[in-house]
Scaffold this active site. Structure first.
Site, mmCIF file in Angstrom:
data_model
loop_
_atom_site.group_PDB
_atom_site.id
_atom_site.type_symbol
_atom_site.label_atom_id
_atom_site.label_comp_id
_atom_site.label_asym_id
_atom_site.label_seq_id
_atom_site.Cartn_x
_atom_site.Cartn_y
_atom_site.Cartn_z
ATOM 1 C CB ILE A 24 -8.914 -21.274 -20.442
ATOM 2 C CG1 ILE A 24 -9.558 -19.905 -20.158
ATOM 3 C CG2 ILE A 24 -7.688 -21.444 -20.542
ATOM 4 C CD1 ILE A 24 -8.787 -18.965 -19.228
ATOM 5 C CB ALA A 25 -7.198 -25.523 -19.282
ATOM 6 N N GLY A 27 -8.250 -29.913 -15.879
ATOM 7 C CA GLY A 27 -7.429 -30.786 -15.302
ATOM 8 C C GLY A 27 -7.283 -31.539 -14.143
ATOM 9 N N GLY A 28 -6.898 -32.184 -14.100
ATOM 10 C CA GLY A 28 -7.012 -33.878 -12.524
ATOM 11 C C GLY A 28 -7.812 -32.679 -11.587
ATOM 12 C CG MET A 29 -6.860 -29.799 -7.850
ATOM 13 S SD MET A 29 -5.525 -28.550 -6.763
ATOM 14 C CE MET A 29 -5.180 -27.774 -8.027
ATOM 15 C CB ALA A 30 -9.237 -27.123 -10.934
ATOM 16 C CB THR A 31 -12.415 -26.971 -14.776
ATOM 17 O OG1 THR A 31 -13.010 -28.296 -14.915
ATOM 18 C CG2 THR A 31 -13.140 -26.211 -16.095
ATOM 19 C CB VAL A 32 -8.883 -22.900 -15.946
ATOM 20 C CG1 VAL A 32 -7.969 -21.013 -15.801
ATOM 21 C CG2 VAL A 32 -7.802 -23.827 -14.751
ATOM 22 C CG ASP A 141 3.572 -30.455 -11.555
ATOM 23 O OD1 ASP A 141 3.984 -31.490 -12.410
ATOM 24 O OD2 ASP A 141 2.542 -30.737 -12.388
#
Length: 646
Positions: A24-25, A27-32, A141
């Site tokens: 889905i997406a 990010g800097g910390m994880a992938t969804v 955030d």
């Protein structure tokens, strides 16, 4: 080419339970990912930590701990955490899957939103944050990317409690700008600030962006944006959207006050302000289309421009003086509830010939009465209160008189957001129906309330804070300094200083006296009782550490003190003493016959000081003839070993 085809997790069964279907997406910390829980047969979202972060044990431990905490935060507007686990190098969270889009998607597609849509989104967001704040969580955030809007109109807040698990800062310019745009000033000045008011500030920025389609502070670099957060107020939305109700300007100003103490203390308090601001707004004001809205190519009125159905967020009141229909009853046939007994067979018309005539006469009279009422209402007896908000008082008077109305009382009220001399409220409200020649009460802004900083020097701290609040100011940062003249606990000075004029609500820093400084004597090496007596005589308190340490001093004597000798302390401050266990005994290495350099190196590595004894015969020698403590014996660590050289 579909990038998900290159993702090694897509199509895999994670942890023997979760079948990964699509990415889905990232990010800097994880992938969804979108995944299916094969055990419960439900679609969910998997947030899988990047392997580089998963290798950090401390980070993973904190990630898991915070995930467990968030899982206990059950609220209909919070994305729920179902499960947490690890499969090899993959550390994951199983979360609620929301089919829909983010608020960022909506803003990117629509630009500015109508006030009704903006408030419809903000209210559930604040409800979610409010529940978190009361449970001890701070999001830290908040931004449009973390507000999810489901296809069914539900609003959910994502990434609760997990956004600060990463200690590193993304360096991609766009990503940094996307985050700093919502940072509260105290987050910039004090990184790691975790007060609910940082979420309140971010929500104020998000509201501004929804109303105007733009962020309040922009710049070519993150540093410029950060500087503006620290030194510039968020402008009122009406500066970009003419005609924006002043209630929404005040709402944004309250939430984004640069001084945290001036903001609502948490999201629950801000939600109360949102509802107060919304209540007086007319339908025309709520549904006004801002000029920044993007409307091309959207003919369907029920698409994302309406964002949330009203019935999902604000219950509509029952009609006044009207019965609520029973379950399953046709609301157009209310009289059926009041019939009793079995239904009667129809009568012949000839049985009561007058009934039809009377009904016809009643109907004619009813139509005549309704028509007369409509004629009366539209015959010039009534008008609407014109919109005069933000106009100068003279202009407002002229417009009201042109509408056939009179100006009644003129009240004055201070305002931080409405320009001095302009109208900030009317009674009745703008757009309300009113009989011609009736009077309208105006409330005119006197601008920000300006007050003088009172002289609180020499006052006790708590009394000084009360005086500041009484004069319309807020106690700010409290620092302490030594003073020979001011008693401990009393105010030395303020910033701004006494007599300075400031806006009401401004924070005033206070410097409080620590009393006259006390020189701390050196008590290391003293007996514990002697050390205690000397320190107490100097006006200090004494605390003895529970653990003892090895030191050069004999057992039972004071090994160390904190603060050290020569430091300044206030009367009544505490000095901590650590008692010696005696010197640490270390085996002395045998260096006889070794070269001087080797002997010194070996002894120093063992923790000893070295002294050379060359005498007259060893001036030019380089070999150790003897040592003061034989090799194999023990000596106190740090003591001196003398080597004789020949």
């Amino acid at each position: 080419m579909d990038t998900t085809l290159q993702d090694p997790l897509v199509g895999q069964l994670l942890d023997g339970r979760y079948r990964v279907e699509a990415r889905i997406a990232v990010g800097g910390m994880a992938t969804v990912y979108r995944a299916v829980d094969t055990r419960l047969d439900r679609v969910l979202a998997l947030k899988v930590m990047h392997p580089a972060l998963a290798a950090d044990g401390a980070f993973v431990e904190r990630f898991i701990r915070e995930a467990k905490s968030v899982a206990r935060l059950a609220h209909p507007n919070v994305v729920q955490v179902f499960d947490q686990g690890a499969d090899g190098s993959y550390v994951y969270l199983a979360m609620e899957y929301i089919a829909g889009c983010t608020l960022r998607d909506v803003l990117r597609e629509r630009g500015a939103l109508q006030p009704r849509a903006a408030l419809d989104i903000l209210e559930p967001v604040l409800a979610a944050l409010g529940a978190a704040h009361r449970a001890g969580f701070v999001h830290r955030d908040m931004k449009p990317e973390n507000v999810l809007i489901g296809d069914d109109g539900r609003v959910k807040v994502a990434d609760f409690g997990l956004v600060r698990s990463v200690d590193t800062v993304t360096t991609t310019t766009g990503a940094v700008l996307g985050t700093v745009a919502y940072l509260a000033p105290e987050q910039i000045e004090q990184p790691g600030a975790a007060d609910p008011r940082v979420d309140v500030y971010a929500c104020g920025v998000v509201l501004y962006e929804m109303l105007t389609g733009e962020k309040p502070h922009d710049g070519d670099s993150p540093a410029i944006v950060l500087y503006k957060h620290l030194h510039e107020d968020v402008p009122p939305p009406s500066a970009l959207v003419p005609g924006m109700p002043f209630e929404l300007d005040e709402l944004v100003a309250s939430a984004t006050a640069r001084t945290p103490d001036v903001r609502p203390y948490d999201a629950v308090a801000l939600l109360g302000q949102v509802r107060e601001a919304r209540a007086p707004l007319s339908v025309d004001q709520l549904d006004a289309m801002p000029p920044q809205a993007v409307s091309g190519g959207h003919d369907n009125a029920e698409d994302r421009t309406s964002v949330i159905p009203r019935s999902l967020t604000v219950p509509r009141p029952l009609p006044v003086n009207d019965d609520d229909p029973a379950d399953g009853e046709d609301p157009l046939n209310r009289t059926s509830r009041f019939q009793s007994g079995p239904p009667l067979p129809p009568r012949r018309r000839s049985a009561r010939p007058r009934r039809g005539v009377l009904a016809l006469i009643a109907a004619v009279l009813l139509v005549f009465g309704v028509g007369a009422g409509v004629w009366y209402i539209n015959s010039g007896q009534f008008t609407k209160v014109p919109a005069v908000l933000t106009q100068k008082e003279a202009e407002a008077r002229t417009r009201l008189e042109a509408a056939g109305l009179e100006v009644g009382k003129v009240r004055h009220q201070h305002s931080d957001t409405v320009k001095r001399g302009t109208v900030m409220d009317t009674d009745p409200d703008p757009g309300a129906r009113i009989r011609k020649h009736d009077s309208v009460t105006l409330t005119v802004s006197d601008g920000p309330e300006i007050v003088k900083v009172p002289d609180v020097t020499g006052s006790r701290q708590d009394k000084a804070e009360e005086l500041l609040k009484t004069d319309g100011l807020e106690p700010g940062l409290v620092t302490q300094e030594f003073s020979e003249d001011v008693i401990k606990g009393f105010v030395i000075s303020t910033d701004p200083e006494a007599g300075t004029k400031r806006r009401a609500g401004t924070a005033v820093s206070i410097v409080v006296s620590k009393g006259a400084p006390v020189d701390i004597p050196d008590v290391t090496g003293d007996a514990l009782n002697d050390a205690r007596a000397e320190l107490e005589e100097a006006g200090l308190k004494v605390k003895v550490a529970t653990e003892q340490v090895n030191s050069e001093f004999d057992k039972g004597l004071v090994a160390t003190q904190t603060p050290e000798e020569g430091s300044e302390a206030a009367e009544g401050d505490t000095v901590t003493l650590t008692v010696s266990k005696g010197p640490e005994m270390v085996e002395v290495p045998d260096v006889v016959g070794a070269s001087v350099d080797d002997a010194k190196s070996l002894l120093e590595q063992s923790g000893f000081e070295v002294e050379e004894d060359r005498g007259l015969l060893g001036i030019f020698g380089d070999t150790v003839k003897s040592q003061s403590v034989d090799g194999g014996d023990t000596a106190p660590k740090g003591s001196t070993i003398t080597i004789t050289i020949r």
